[in-house]
Design an enzyme around this catalytic site. Structure first.
Site, short mmCIF file in Angstrom:
data_model
loop_
_atom_site.label_atom_id
_atom_site.label_comp_id
_atom_site.label_asym_id
_atom_site.label_seq_id
_atom_site.Cartn_x
_atom_site.Cartn_y
_atom_site.Cartn_z
N HIS A 154 -0.37 -2.29 41.22
CA HIS A 154 -0.07 -2.45 42.65
C HIS A 154 1.08 -3.41 42.91
CE1 HIS A 154 -2.91 -6.00 42.41
NE2 HIS A 154 -1.99 -6.50 43.23
N ASP A 184 -5.75 -0.37 37.39
CA ASP A 184 -4.66 -1.01 38.14
C ASP A 184 -3.69 -1.73 37.22
OD1 ASP A 184 -3.18 -1.80 40.36
OD2 ASP A 184 -4.35 -3.63 40.67
N SER A 263 -1.81 -11.69 40.72
CA SER A 263 -2.08 -10.34 40.20
C SER A 263 -1.18 -10.01 39.01
CB SER A 263 -1.85 -9.31 41.30
OG SER A 263 -2.78 -9.49 42.34
#
Length: 311
Positions: A154, A184, A263
């Site tokens: 993402h 992801d 992230s």
């Protein structure tokens, strides 16, 4: 009656007094009953005298060597009253050193190990007005020293271009070479790398337990690299994204502070070894701030995204 001598104590041969013998013919010399020394005995006496006269320096040299050996033996022998070093003495010395020396924390040592492998990842795109700029900021970790980087999908999905910044400040564009959408994850290949590129060490999660200390390293809100320490809160957790579009399983739950920008960054042990890739935080109030629950994809899954299961 006196006992005759076995050898002569004189080193000289008996005088040949022929004249005296002639003048006193028929008389027997009175030598006290001693037997005159023979030829063999006189030769031994002459050799002894010669040795003493010509080799006295050698004798003194040998005496000196013996004296030196005795002195060395005395110096090397343990002196009375000398105490042997014991384990208690060693322990006391170590404790004294620790009292006067400040050692780095486990988290500080782990950060020093992992930080050369952490990169800032930026997705470049255009806004609604067509102006190009940073549309997403995240973190990545180098897993192969050829510039192969793991990050979250993402972070880079939909970006027109990707820029990575290495620990030494070198900037490079990168391209996506692999995707594992169910976790992801994305694999990047940097187009330029530092000469001394250092890849992170990956560690199996097989022996990971709740309560183990871990640290998250990344760029929360673009600030960093930043480190936050905590523990493993649980294993094999499930997580559904706030939009409900995706559910991930078999995640590591941890409580080291993580925020948007973390992230794709590494979750590491106190040995600086990567056990997971930070991928999500729990947001019950939709504020996108950390409330104490973060999730990471186990490194086994993450590495398989790059086509290289490590364990």
């Amino acid at each position: 009656m006196r006992r005759p001598a076995l050898y002569s104590s004189s080193s000289r041969p008996a005088a040949d007094n022929t004249a005296g013998a002639a003048s006193h013919a028929g008389e027997v010399p009175d030598n006290g009953g001693a037997v005159p020394a023979g030829p063999g005995t006189s030769r031994f006496s002459r050799l002894k005298t010669h040795f003493l006269q010509h080799h006295i320096a050698l004798l003194w040299f040998m005496v000196g060597i013996l004296a030196l050996l005795l002195a060395l033996s005395f110096l090397m022998s343990p002196r009375p009253g000398t105490r042997k070093l014991t384990q208690e003495d060693i322990n006391a010395a170590v404790l004294k050193t620790l009292e006067n020396t400040t050692l780095p924390s486990a988290a500080a040592k782990a950060y020093d190990i992992i930080s050369p492998s952490v990169v800032r990842v930026v997705g470049i795109g255009k806004d609604k007005n067509g102006k190009e700029g940073e549309r997403s900021v995240g973190t990545g970790v180098v897993i192969v020293d050829k510039g192969i980087i793991l990050t979250n999908l993402h972070v880079v999905q939909g970006a027109e271009s990707i820029k990575v910044t290495f620990a030494d400040g070198l900037e490079s564009t990168a391209s996506i070479t692999g995707v594992q959408a169910e976790n992801d994850l994305a694999v990047l290949q940097a187009h330029k790398i530092p000469d001394d590129m250092i890849a992170a060490t990956m560690r199996s999660t097989a022996d990971l337990r709740p309560g183990d200390q871990v640290m998250a390293v990344g760029f929360p809100f673009g600030i960093g690299p930043s480190a936050s320490a905590g523990i493993v809160s649980g294993l094999k957790r499930n997580f559904r994204s706030p939009e409900g579009k995706q559910e991930m399983t078999n995640l590591i739950q941890f409580d080291a502070a993580a925020n948007p920008g973390n992230s794709g960054g590494p979750l590491v042990t106190m040995e600086g070894e990567v056990v997971g890739i930070v991928t999500a935080i729990y947001n019950p109030n939709q504020q996108r701030t950390f409330v104490g629950i973060g999730f990471a994809v186990p490194i086994e899954n993450a590495a398989s995204a790059a086509g290289m299961p490590p364990f």
